[in-house]
Design a protein around this motif. Structure first.
Motif, short mmCIF file in Angstrom:
data_model
loop_
_atom_site.label_atom_id
_atom_site.label_comp_id
_atom_site.label_asym_id
_atom_site.label_seq_id
_atom_site.Cartn_x
_atom_site.Cartn_y
_atom_site.Cartn_z
N ALA A 87 9.10 114.60 62.72
CA ALA A 87 8.71 115.99 62.98
C ALA A 87 7.36 116.31 62.34
CB ALA A 87 9.78 116.95 62.48
N LEU A 88 7.18 115.92 61.08
CA LEU A 88 5.95 116.26 60.38
C LEU A 88 4.78 115.40 60.84
CD1 LEU A 88 7.36 116.90 56.79
CD2 LEU A 88 6.58 118.58 58.47
N SER A 89 5.04 114.15 61.24
CA SER A 89 3.98 113.33 61.82
C SER A 89 3.52 113.92 63.15
CB SER A 89 4.47 111.89 62.04
OG SER A 89 4.70 111.24 60.80
N THR A 90 4.47 114.40 63.94
CA THR A 90 4.11 115.05 65.19
C THR A 90 3.33 116.33 64.93
OG1 THR A 90 6.07 114.14 66.26
CG2 THR A 90 5.02 116.00 67.35
N LEU A 91 3.73 117.06 63.90
CA LEU A 91 3.03 118.28 63.53
C LEU A 91 1.57 117.98 63.20
CD1 LEU A 91 3.65 121.33 63.09
CD2 LEU A 91 3.93 120.78 60.68
N GLY A 92 1.36 116.96 62.35
CA GLY A 92 -0.01 116.57 62.04
C GLY A 92 -0.75 116.03 63.24
N GLY A 93 -0.05 115.29 64.10
CA GLY A 93 -0.69 114.69 65.26
C GLY A 93 -1.16 115.72 66.27
N VAL A 94 -0.33 116.72 66.57
CA VAL A 94 -0.74 117.71 67.57
C VAL A 94 -1.88 118.58 67.04
CG1 VAL A 94 1.50 117.74 68.71
CG2 VAL A 94 1.07 119.36 66.86
#
Length: 428
Positions: A139-146
């Motif tokens: 979830a947090l990797s996706t948050l940083g990625g987007v």
């Protein structure tokens, strides 16, 4: 376990658009204005040195606002804090677009940085509590990625607006994007904490000072590693164009190399999050810093566009697999009670590194050479890898997570808080 996994996937899907959408839009808004802040400053009469100082106000505003942002989030909740941050950023961007002089413009840039601190902390705190721990890194990797995708796309949207309205067009794009981010964030469901008790009076939140004392071991160990990580990441944005110029490459070639490095950066964030969830944080944190450190040490050995491209792609890959790493570590070590305040301190450490890394690069380049400055930054990357490898397994992460509040639960809680005199946005 299977039921828990299924529930976790359901929760993650349920909040995907309202949780990740604002980050994409907020990143788009910031990305639209970043390339023109210095140009706007010059247009308002600032010298080159003054324009460079105004650019740093974005980072200074974020650095100084992390702890106040944590207090705001702890008092009013994540969703209201995100909306307040989006509103504040919108007014600041309008202020910049209409600024009659350099002083008004500088205040606007500082407020954009401050709003970014509130937004970033609140969205991190929200996902930390909303998503089950077995999906936290994804979830947090996706948050940083987007967010990175938004920052990458922002300059293109800003360039189109500049063609139609001049430099101020970039700020209007930014204002529209952050307004849209706030509107999407409005749909975020509130959170209910499984560790809280309705019958018992809520415990007073810990102070920032008490958290500094009680978690000093984490801040002085893993926190030091995070500071080094942020220093390396911030420096990488400068070393590619600086070394390209040192090699005599033209602006178009430099932009292409930088863009390809950024593209690799954006493609690997979700697989990296899966690895962190399944195998542990060190499986991504350590390789990320090793790759970036080695690539930066090798960069001064590059002699042309081809070799610089290879090294830049390695930097982009190393940074990309570390997407969300700092947020995930902060979430792991943050206590359930006082989480927002802890994350405020955590982000402060990260911002200190982000400010110190480029300053170190600049200082070493001034007293020695650019190649020595870049190599020293690479050594920082290796030091970060060593610190994270040594310390991460020695601090057990907190395993608490909040659950989403359904519509009927929201109504009951709202009625309870109204009868007790507490605001509907308060969670504890």
């Amino acid at each position: 376990m299977r039921e828990n996994d299924s529930a976790g996937r359901l929760s993650l899907r349920k909040i995907a658009i309202p949780a990740f959408g604002p980050s994409l839009l907020f990143g788009l808004g910031e990305g639209a204005i970043l390339p023109v802040v210095a140009l706007s400053s010059r247009g308002l009469g600032a010298s080159v040195a003054a324009a460079a100082l105004i650019v740093t106000l974005l980072g200074i505003g974020s650095l100084l606002s992390n702890v106040p942002a944590s207090l705001l989030t702890a008092k009013y909740g994540e969703r209201p804090a995100i909306i307040v941050a989006a509103t504040m950023s919108m007014f600041a961007m309008v202020c910049c677009g209409l600024a009659p002089n350099i002083w008004v413009f500088a205040v606007g840039i500082f407020l954009i940085g401050a709003a970014s601190a509130v937004f970033n902390l609140a969205r991190q705190s929200y996902l930390t509590e909303a998503v089950p721990v077995q999906f936290r890194a994804r979830a947090l990797s996706t948050l940083g990625g987007v967010m990175r995708v938004g920052v990458f796309a922002g300059p293109f949207a800003g360039a189109l607006a500049i063609q139609l309205m001049g430099l101020s067009g970039a700020y209007w794009v930014g204002a529209a994007a952050v307004v849209a981010a706030g509107a999407v964030a409005w749909t975020l469901p509130d959170l209910v904490h499984p560790y809280s008790s309705r019958s018992a009076a809520p415990a007073p939140p810990p102070s920032v000072r008490s958290l500094l004392v009680s978690h000093r071991r984490v801040f002085l160990t893993v926190g030091l590693g995070v500071l080094l990580v942020s220093a390396v990441r911030a420096s990488r944005q400068a070393v590619i164009p600086l070394w390209a110029e040192n090699l005599g490459l033209d602006a178009a070639t430099t932009s292409l190399i930088y863009g390809l490095s950024g593209a690799i950066d954006m493609l690997v964030f979700y697989p990296a999050g899966m690895v962190m969830d399944r195998n542990g944080r060190t499986w991504v944190a350590v390789p990320s810093m090793l790759l970036m450190g080695l690539a930066l040490i090798l960069m001064p050995l590059s002699t042309g566009a081809g070799t610089l491209l290879l090294v830049s792609l390695l930097i982009g890959f190393g940074n990309g697999i570390g997407s969300g790493m700092v947020m995930t570590l902060g979430a792991d070590y943050s206590p359930s009670c006082g989480r927002a305040q802890f994350l405020g301190i955590w982000r402060f450490l990260s911002d200190v590194g982000s400010s110190g890394g480029p300053a170190l690069l600049s200082g070493l380049t001034a007293v020695a050479t650019l190649s020595i400055g870049i190599s020293a930054t690479g050594v920082l990357g290796l030091a970060a890898a060593a610190a994270l490898w040594y310390w991460i397994p020695r601090n057990a992460p907190d395993r608490g997570a909040a659950v989403l509040r359904g519509p009927s639960e929201q109504r009951r809680t709202t009625q309870t808080t109204r009868r007790s005199g507490r605001g509907p946005g308060l969670r504890r």
